[in-house]
Motif scaffolding. Structure first.
Motif, PDB file in Angstrom:
ATOM      1  N   GLU A  80      79.962  46.844  66.423  1.00 38.27           N
ATOM      2  CA  GLU A  80      80.044  45.466  66.907  1.00 38.27           C
ATOM      3  C   GLU A  80      79.396  45.374  68.285  1.00 38.27           C
ATOM      4  O   GLU A  80      79.427  46.324  69.065  1.00 38.27           O
ATOM      5  CB  GLU A  80      81.498  44.987  66.967  1.00 38.27           C
ATOM      6  CG  GLU A  80      82.420  45.870  67.785  1.00 38.27           C
ATOM      7  CD  GLU A  80      83.870  45.417  67.706  1.00 38.27           C
ATOM      8  OE1 GLU A  80      84.584  45.598  68.709  1.00 38.27           O
ATOM      9  OE2 GLU A  80      84.289  44.894  66.658  1.00 38.27           O
ATOM     10  N   PHE A  81      78.780  44.221  68.551  1.00 37.30           N
ATOM     11  CA  PHE A  81      78.023  44.013  69.789  1.00 37.30           C
ATOM     12  C   PHE A  81      78.253  42.581  70.281  1.00 37.30           C
ATOM     13  O   PHE A  81      78.534  41.677  69.497  1.00 37.30           O
ATOM     14  CB  PHE A  81      76.528  44.242  69.547  1.00 37.30           C
ATOM     15  CG  PHE A  81      76.221  45.565  68.892  1.00 37.30           C
ATOM     16  CD1 PHE A  81      76.081  46.709  69.660  1.00 37.30           C
ATOM     17  CD2 PHE A  81      76.085  45.663  67.513  1.00 37.30           C
ATOM     18  CE1 PHE A  81      75.811  47.930  69.067  1.00 37.30           C
ATOM     19  CE2 PHE A  81      75.807  46.869  66.905  1.00 37.30           C
ATOM     20  CZ  PHE A  81      75.672  48.017  67.685  1.00 37.30           C
ATOM     21  N   ASP A  82      78.081  42.383  71.598  1.00 40.44           N
ATOM     22  CA  ASP A  82      78.229  41.042  72.154  1.00 40.44           C
ATOM     23  C   ASP A  82      77.097  40.129  71.685  1.00 40.44           C
ATOM     24  O   ASP A  82      77.332  39.009  71.241  1.00 40.44           O
ATOM     25  CB  ASP A  82      78.239  41.116  73.687  1.00 40.44           C
ATOM     26  CG  ASP A  82      79.390  41.963  74.196  1.00 40.44           C
ATOM     27  OD1 ASP A  82      80.539  41.520  74.079  1.00 40.44           O
ATOM     28  OD2 ASP A  82      79.136  43.079  74.679  1.00 40.44           O
ATOM     29  N   LEU A  83      75.884  40.621  71.815  1.00 42.56           N
ATOM     30  CA  LEU A  83      74.696  39.880  71.374  1.00 42.56           C
ATOM     31  C   LEU A  83      74.004  40.676  70.266  1.00 42.56           C
ATOM     32  O   LEU A  83      73.802  41.882  70.400  1.00 42.56           O
ATOM     33  CB  LEU A  83      73.724  39.678  72.536  1.00 42.56           C
ATOM     34  CG  LEU A  83      72.301  39.217  72.166  1.00 42.56           C
ATOM     35  CD1 LEU A  83      72.310  37.783  71.628  1.00 42.56           C
ATOM     36  CD2 LEU A  83      71.355  39.349  73.362  1.00 42.56           C
ATOM     37  N   VAL A  84      73.660  39.991  69.178  1.00 43.25           N
ATOM     38  CA  VAL A  84      72.880  40.606  68.104  1.00 43.25           C
ATOM     39  C   VAL A  84      71.624  39.773  67.899  1.00 43.25           C
ATOM     40  O   VAL A  84      71.694  38.539  67.787  1.00 43.25           O
ATOM     41  CB  VAL A  84      73.686  40.691  66.797  1.00 43.25           C
ATOM     42  CG1 VAL A  84      72.776  41.103  65.640  1.00 43.25           C
ATOM     43  CG2 VAL A  84      74.840  41.679  66.945  1.00 43.25           C
ATOM     44  N   VAL A  85      70.477  40.465  67.873  1.00 51.86           N
ATOM     45  CA  VAL A  85      69.197  39.808  67.615  1.00 51.86           C
ATOM     46  C   VAL A  85      68.623  40.396  66.325  1.00 51.86           C
ATOM     47  O   VAL A  85      68.380  41.603  66.237  1.00 51.86           O
ATOM     48  CB  VAL A  85      68.204  40.031  68.773  1.00 51.86           C
ATOM     49  CG1 VAL A  85      66.891  39.300  68.481  1.00 51.86           C
ATOM     50  CG2 VAL A  85      68.797  39.559  70.100  1.00 51.86           C
ATOM     51  N   LEU A  86      68.437  39.557  65.308  1.00 51.75           N
ATOM     52  CA  LEU A  86      67.848  40.002  64.052  1.00 51.75           C
ATOM     53  C   LEU A  86      66.345  39.749  64.094  1.00 51.75           C
ATOM     54  O   LEU A  86      65.897  38.662  64.470  1.00 51.75           O
ATOM     55  CB  LEU A  86      68.456  39.256  62.861  1.00 51.75           C
ATOM     56  CG  LEU A  86      69.976  39.252  62.709  1.00 51.75           C
ATOM     57  CD1 LEU A  86      70.354  38.696  61.337  1.00 51.75           C
ATOM     58  CD2 LEU A  86      70.550  40.640  62.888  1.00 51.75           C
ATOM     59  N   ILE A  87      65.583  40.762  63.694  1.00 48.10           N
ATOM     60  CA  ILE A  87      64.123  40.643  63.627  1.00 48.10           C
ATOM     61  C   ILE A  87      63.710  40.522  62.166  1.00 48.10           C
ATOM     62  O   ILE A  87      63.944  41.427  61.365  1.00 48.10           O
ATOM     63  CB  ILE A  87      63.441  41.862  64.267  1.00 48.10           C
ATOM     64  CG1 ILE A  87      63.914  42.048  65.711  1.00 48.10           C
ATOM     65  CG2 ILE A  87      61.924  41.715  64.203  1.00 48.10           C
ATOM     66  CD1 ILE A  87      63.574  40.911  66.637  1.00 48.10           C
ATOM     67  N   ASP A  88      63.104  39.403  61.808  1.00 50.01           N
ATOM     68  CA  ASP A  88      62.598  39.167  60.452  1.00 50.01           C
ATOM     69  C   ASP A  88      63.578  39.607  59.368  1.00 50.01           C
ATOM     70  O   ASP A  88      63.303  40.535  58.595  1.00 50.01           O
ATOM     71  CB  ASP A  88      61.252  39.892  60.245  1.00 50.01           C
ATOM     72  CG  ASP A  88      60.103  39.176  60.916  1.00 50.01           C
ATOM     73  OD1 ASP A  88      60.123  37.934  60.922  1.00 50.01           O
ATOM     74  OD2 ASP A  88      59.204  39.859  61.427  1.00 50.01           O
ATOM     75  N   PRO A  89      64.753  39.014  59.261  1.00 50.03           N
ATOM     76  CA  PRO A  89      65.727  39.460  58.253  1.00 50.03           C
ATOM     77  C   PRO A  89      65.222  39.336  56.814  1.00 50.03           C
ATOM     78  O   PRO A  89      65.749  40.002  55.920  1.00 50.03           O
ATOM     79  CB  PRO A  89      66.938  38.549  58.497  1.00 50.03           C
ATOM     80  CG  PRO A  89      66.422  37.396  59.293  1.00 50.03           C
ATOM     81  CD  PRO A  89      65.275  37.917  60.085  1.00 50.03           C
ATOM     82  N   GLU A  90      64.168  38.521  56.595  1.00 46.98           N
ATOM     83  CA  GLU A  90      63.610  38.416  55.250  1.00 46.98           C
ATOM     84  C   GLU A  90      62.975  39.725  54.799  1.00 46.98           C
ATOM     85  O   GLU A  90      62.760  39.942  53.600  1.00 46.98           O
ATOM     86  CB  GLU A  90      62.560  37.294  55.192  1.00 46.98           C
ATOM     87  CG  GLU A  90      63.117  35.877  55.380  1.00 46.98           C
ATOM     88  CD  GLU A  90      63.393  35.563  56.842  1.00 46.98           C
ATOM     89  OE1 GLU A  90      62.981  36.365  57.717  1.00 46.98           O
ATOM     90  OE2 GLU A  90      64.032  34.536  57.126  1.00 46.98           O
ATOM     91  N   THR A  91      62.659  40.594  55.757  1.00 40.79           N
ATOM     92  CA  THR A  91      62.028  41.883  55.414  1.00 40.79           C
ATOM     93  C   THR A  91      63.049  42.984  55.161  1.00 40.79           C
ATOM     94  O   THR A  91      62.675  44.123  54.911  1.00 40.79           O
ATOM     95  CB  THR A  91      61.094  42.330  56.549  1.00 40.79           C
ATOM     96  OG1 THR A  91      61.868  42.611  57.737  1.00 40.79           O
ATOM     97  CG2 THR A  91      60.073  41.262  56.875  1.00 40.79           C
ATOM     98  N   TYR A  92      64.335  42.670  55.222  1.00 40.55           N
ATOM     99  CA  TYR A  92      65.357  43.701  55.049  1.00 40.55           C
ATOM    100  C   TYR A  92      65.405  44.235  53.623  1.00 40.55           C
ATOM    101  O   TYR A  92      65.925  45.315  53.380  1.00 40.55           O
ATOM    102  CB  TYR A  92      66.743  43.163  55.427  1.00 40.55           C
ATOM    103  CG  TYR A  92      66.936  42.919  56.903  1.00 40.55           C
ATOM    104  CD1 TYR A  92      65.954  43.223  57.847  1.00 40.55           C
ATOM    105  CD2 TYR A  92      68.121  42.370  57.370  1.00 40.55           C
ATOM    106  CE1 TYR A  92      66.139  42.977  59.193  1.00 40.55           C
ATOM    107  CE2 TYR A  92      68.343  42.137  58.725  1.00 40.55           C
ATOM    108  CZ  TYR A  92      67.337  42.435  59.635  1.00 40.55           C
ATOM    109  OH  TYR A  92      67.529  42.201  60.974  1.00 40.55           O
TER     110      TYR A  92
END
Length: 733
Positions: A693-705
């Motif tokens: 768990e993290f305070d801030l989460v930044v997802l990069i291009d989740p369509e590529t997961y």
């Protein structure tokens, strides 16, 4: 309002100093005590371990051993204080702290307004640098509030519980201490019986990991069936970053006796094993039936010779029939690993040959007597001399080595992937195409899918080096006993020649010939020391977190280490990357667990409502029946979207506004942006973010997961790691 607390903490501080001094003295005395032998030595080591752990906890926490206090309806004049461990004032006999794992402490965690469990009020403390920085009071009814006033106990009522308030605090590199804020639904599971398999099913943020860790510490302390002498507790996490994240939790609970690992750690090849590139190969190897095929693979090397032979010795030729070989092979005790049973078979074979030689000798002697020949012409052969001759018989040794060879697990499993006929023999249900698909050029290019088979092979075979060490151990002991016999003979002769009293001489003979003397005169420094395999088991209980990811084959690795079938299984079917369409009961029954109890956690304490509102459609699109928990917290911060080019600005802005806390950038494998290394910003794949768990989460291009269920699960898991803010960056944002 806090005067009573101040008086209590003064008493606690004094008691702590006395306890630290007392435990230190006990530890020094235990370390100075003679090591002893056998059970005495084990008891001494156990006591040293117990005292060391207690002293470490006392010194680590000080006054913040105290989690809070509760006032009961039965005795409102004397609040009960709950601690990480129990503590009694040595001078007055007053119980200053009740161990959180004891039954008396249960209401502190389990009481609710619907079920106060006999409590009038409850106070929880928040500690910062050894001082109370905040506290929260809960009063369970208006009558209780009046009762508190009557008894001069006051309460500072707060519109937030201690737990809800703690959720808004910043995260760190390690999981923070949450013992003081365990909730009633979590505590009920922590204290549940250890018999059979308990499944804890819950979605993101429901506290599954908290439950798993605290249950490990609780069971090891409170359940006498699971103590260290009975096997102890093994905790299995999903990946290495997860173990690092939770590393401080068990020590903070005063428990360092739980073994922790990931599945890779159970097999020595696991450290370097790669990922199986072909999904179909991974599916075939995930079968428990293929793991069971290891038994047939080993049996192939335990076939007695079908032909007899004559064993030549300097005195006579001894016939050895196929029936004799079968009898020798049947001497292997059931359950003994192949490489260790080899010695049992060999010893039985030598016994058969020795007995046969004696019968031949007796028959020959009788024939000579009948013919009038000299009976002394054929004297009996000393057993040691005959044994030496048999050990040096090349034909006998070569035949035995072919029939029951020493085997390495890596060689056995490697042969399955390079010898199609051998694989078909061990797994006859495989089609020819499947056998061909499982073949590879490099037999020992290990992948994670091979690990269950390697583990099963090593458990079934035993370590050949261990078998060799045992033979060297036995040879060393035999040599020492022979030397000791000569020394004893010389001592007795010297006593006899000295003219000592006959009774004294007989006493010396009795003492030196006795069993105790033979043991005590052995020089242990000559014996090979084998480092213990702390993960080999058997364990009395195993706790598995993120268990939805385990294949049937991987389950066999754990079942081998827990004969009692006592498990705590923590997971979420909706977070299974490869799908989990069946029930927990059906899945576990298939792998060998039939006594299954299911408990559910449905409240999301971690993830703000704003984030869950965005995450729920992602998982329901792939899994309409997903167990999506209900968030109880809203922080008013919406999920934001933008292009990938906004990443640097997003992180810089967050760091400027938040001097504390941890952020994580989550991207598909191989596509993570290059970021400067910093303790406050981590970069992970969706798979390795699970359980964190993290305070801030930044997802990069989740369509590529990824696509399908795997892609949806990775997207959902990544989104629900955030405790405060979620940012999604991508080309289509």
């Amino acid at each position: 309002m806090i005067a009573a607390d101040e008086r209590y903490f003064a008493d606690l501080a004094r008691c702590l100093e006395e306890s630290i001094a007392e435990v230190s003295a006990q530890l020094d005395a235990a370390r100075r005590a003679p090591g002893g032998l056998g059970r005495h030595a084990m008891d001494r080591d156990t006591e040293i371990h117990r005292l060391t752990a207690r002293l470490r906890t006392l010194r680590r926490f000080g006054l913040d051993l105290c989690l809070g206090r509760m006032v009961t309806t039965d005795d409102p004049e004397h609040p009960v204080h709950i601690g990480r461990l129990g503590l009694t004032d040595g001078t007055t006999g007053r119980r200053l702290l009740v161990d959180w794992r004891s039954p008396a402490a249960e209401p502190f965690f389990g009481a609710t307004h619907a079920n106060p469990m006999g409590l009038t009020s409850r106070r929880r403390y928040r500690w910062t640098n050894g001082r109370i920085s905040d506290y929260w009071d809960e009063v369970f009814s208006r009558d209780d509030l009046d009762d508190l006033t009557d008894h001069h106990h006051t309460a500072a009522l707060d519109d937030q519980s201690a737990f809800i308030a703690s959720l808004g605090t910043n995260r760190s590199e390690r999981m923070r201490d949450v013992l003081g804020t365990i909730q009633a639904d979590q505590d009920a599971i922590i204290r549940a019986s250890s018999r059979g398999a308990l499944v804890v099913d819950g979605g993101p943020g429901t506290g599954k990991t908290v439950v798993a860790l605290h249950r490990s510490a609780y069971l090891l302390h409170a359940d006498p069936r699971l103590g260290h002498r009975r096997g102890g507790v093994l905790f299995v996490g999903p990946h290495r970053p997860y173990l690092s994240y939770v590393a401080d939790v068990l020590p903070s609970l005063g428990e360092d006796g739980v073994q922790t690992c990931i599945l890779r750690d159970l097999v020595e090849e696991g450290a370097a094993a790669g990922t199986e590139s072909d999904p179909e190969v991974a599916r075939l190897k995930s079968s428990a039936a293929l793991v069971a095929g290891i038994e047939k693979a080993v049996r192939f090397y335990e076939e007695p010779p079908a032909k007899g032979m004559r064993v030549t010795t300097p005195w006579t030729d001894i016939p050895l029939s196929p029936v004799d070989w079968i009898a020798a092979f049947e001497a292997a005790e059931p359950g003994t690993p192949h490489n260790e049973a080899r010695h049992q078979v060999w010893e039985e074979l030598l016994t058969i040959l020795t007995d046969r030689h004696e019968h031949l000798h007796e028959a020959g002697g009788a024939a000579d007597s009948d013919s009038g020949a000299d009976p002394d012409a054929d004297t009996a052969v000393p057993p040691a001399l005959l044994r030496k001759a048999l050990l040096q018989n090349r034909d006998l040794v070569a035949t035995f080595n072919r029939a029951w060879p020493l085997l390495e697990a890596a060689d056995l499993v490697g042969d399955l992937w390079t010898v199609p006929a051998y694989l078909r023999l061990c797994a006859p249900w495989l089609t020819r195409d499947e056998v061909r698909l499982l073949q590879r050029d490099e037999p020992q290019a290990w992948t994670t899918s091979d690990l269950p088979l390697l583990d099963a092979a090593r458990q079934r075979l035993g370590d050949p080096e261990t078998a060799r060490r045992k033979r060297r151990h036995a040879a060393t002991l035999a040599a020492q006993r022979e030397r000791m016999t000569h020394v004893v003979d010389n001592l007795i002769e010297a006593v006899s020649n000295s003219g000592a009293d006959a009774d004294d001489g007989e006493g010396l003979v009795t003492m030196l010939r006795g069993e105790d003397a033979q043991v005590s005169l052995v020089d242990n420094s000559e014996l090979p020391v084998l480092p213990p395999d702390l993960l080999a088991g058997p364990f009395a209980h195993i706790v598995v977190d993120e268990a939805q990811e385990l294949t049937d084959a991987e389950w066999q690795m754990l079942l081998l280490r827990c004969p009692s079938r006592s498990f705590t299984i923590v997971g979420d079917r909706a977070q299974a990357r490869h799908g989990f369409t069946e029930s927990w009961q059906d899945r576990l029954k298939r792998v060998g667990l039939d006594r299954v109890t299911l408990s559910s956690l449905t409240i999301n304490y971690r993830t703000p409502e704003e984030i869950m509102t965005e995450a729920e459609p992602v998982i329901r699109a792939a899994l309409p029946d997903a167990n999506v928990p209900t968030s109880i917290r809203s922080n008013g911060v919406p999920v934001t979207y933008g292009p990938v080019s906004d990443l640097k600005g997003t992180l810089d802005t967050w760091r400027s506004a938040n001097p504390d806390g941890i952020a994580c950038v989550i991207a598909a494998p191989g596509s993570a942006p290059r970021l400067p290394t910093t303790p406050r910003v981590r970069t992970l794949t969706p798979e390795l973010s699970k359980g964190l768990e993290f305070d801030l989460v930044v997802l990069i291009d989740p369509e590529t997961y990824g696509e399908g269920v795997e892609g949806a699960v990775d997207h959902y898991v990544a989104m629900t790691r955030a405790t405060q803010r979620l940012v999604i960056l991508g080309a289509t944002s």
